[in-house]
Scaffold this active site. Sequence first.
Site, PDB file in Angstrom:
ATOM      1  N   CYS A  26      31.697 -40.395  13.234  1.00  0.00           N
ATOM      2  CA  CYS A  26      31.696 -41.702  12.751  1.00  0.00           C
ATOM      3  C   CYS A  26      31.285 -42.967  14.296  1.00  0.00           C
ATOM      4  O   CYS A  26      32.424 -43.356  15.100  1.00  0.00           O
ATOM      5  CB  CYS A  26      33.083 -42.541  12.436  1.00  0.00           C
ATOM      6  SG  CYS A  26      33.336 -44.514  11.877  1.00  0.00           S
ATOM      7  N   GLY A  27      30.066 -42.920  14.710  1.00  0.00           N
ATOM      8  CA  GLY A  27      29.400 -44.368  15.294  1.00  0.00           C
ATOM      9  C   GLY A  27      30.351 -45.014  15.749  1.00  0.00           C
ATOM     10  O   GLY A  27      30.990 -45.848  16.659  1.00  0.00           O
ATOM     11  N   HIS A  28      30.317 -45.941  15.000  1.00  0.00           N
ATOM     12  CA  HIS A  28      31.215 -47.733  14.631  1.00  0.00           C
ATOM     13  C   HIS A  28      32.441 -47.048  14.660  1.00  0.00           C
ATOM     14  O   HIS A  28      32.984 -48.009  15.216  1.00  0.00           O
ATOM     15  CB  HIS A  28      31.128 -48.769  13.827  1.00  0.00           C
ATOM     16  CG  HIS A  28      32.135 -48.582  12.031  1.00  0.00           C
ATOM     17  ND1 HIS A  28      31.892 -47.672  11.868  1.00  0.00           N
ATOM     18  CD2 HIS A  28      33.026 -49.019  12.218  1.00  0.00           C
ATOM     19  CE1 HIS A  28      33.086 -47.469  10.496  1.00  0.00           C
ATOM     20  NE2 HIS A  28      33.510 -48.034  11.102  1.00  0.00           N
ATOM     21  N   ASP A  31      27.320 -48.879   4.295  1.00  0.00           N
ATOM     22  CA  ASP A  31      27.747 -48.865   5.966  1.00  0.00           C
ATOM     23  C   ASP A  31      27.171 -50.472   6.647  1.00  0.00           C
ATOM     24  O   ASP A  31      26.490 -50.860   5.838  1.00  0.00           O
ATOM     25  CB  ASP A  31      27.156 -48.040   6.641  1.00  0.00           C
ATOM     26  CG  ASP A  31      27.691 -47.775   7.916  1.00  0.00           C
ATOM     27  OD1 ASP A  31      28.499 -48.881   8.157  1.00  0.00           O
ATOM     28  OD2 ASP A  31      28.280 -47.180   8.906  1.00  0.00           O
ATOM     29  N   GLY A  49      26.350 -44.810  13.207  1.00  0.00           N
ATOM     30  CA  GLY A  49      25.887 -44.618  14.551  1.00  0.00           C
ATOM     31  C   GLY A  49      25.685 -43.486  14.430  1.00  0.00           C
ATOM     32  O   GLY A  49      24.399 -42.435  14.766  1.00  0.00           O
TER      33      GLY A  49
END
Length: 268
Positions: free
Chosen positions: A93-95, A253, A258
Amino acid sequence: MRDAAPLRIETDEYHSGGEPFRIVVGGAPHLEGATVLDRRDFAREHADDIRQLLINEPRGHADMYGCFVTPPDDENGDLGVVFFHKDGFSTACGHGTIALVTWAIDSGAVVGSEPETVVVVDAPSGRLHTSALVSGGKAEAVTFRNVPSYVAGRDISVATDEGEITADVAYGGAFYASVDAAAMGIKVVPTNVSHFIEIGRRVKRELFGHPSSVHGEDDRLSGIYGTIFFETLDAGPPLHQRNVTVFADGEVDRSPCGSGTSARLALL
């Protein structure tokens, strides 16, 4: 089932680019396992009721996201993280990584030093080296170097209610199918979100078990996580595209995504 004893869970609430991130800071279950990926397995078996408590209404909503903070895999890491959303526990999970590092410095879980602090985060997908710009003891911006991304399959035919569509699959910490929305005659605009959710669920379902979604080193990282619908606005140079990511069980999203961005870059 858990016993009838009262359960108190405390969270800190963050967002990255509009996408929420709920960080459990008190009352979190002890997640057993030698690595973060092992702890994710344990959470799936023993902490799913807490995930549902935090994600589902009335405390959460259809686009909620969050995490349990865990120890890192070894002494070379600063933090470990087990991500969760409406459909379970994700591999990347980028965010969430950006929000987690911001929280770590803001809360003092990691001592921030100006002007830049390096924070090493162990996610289920692997070790992430992050960098936070720090001012006045607070994180102002966070970047991270993702795990290696790669193309897993191209020109895969997928049956949908729209007819046969073509998808490319790439890995960016999770596997994503990319679909050219223009080829379907659909623009990537907010009014078409419900349509994208419907098609995204179908693509994910149709590609279940497809060879392009199998991780070569650890099968626990396998599976199509989401569908990215993109539209080319200007062929450039520079290339300008707009996209929307539908992941988990039809979750949209609201940030750029990300791991999905990494998958898109691998394809591009």
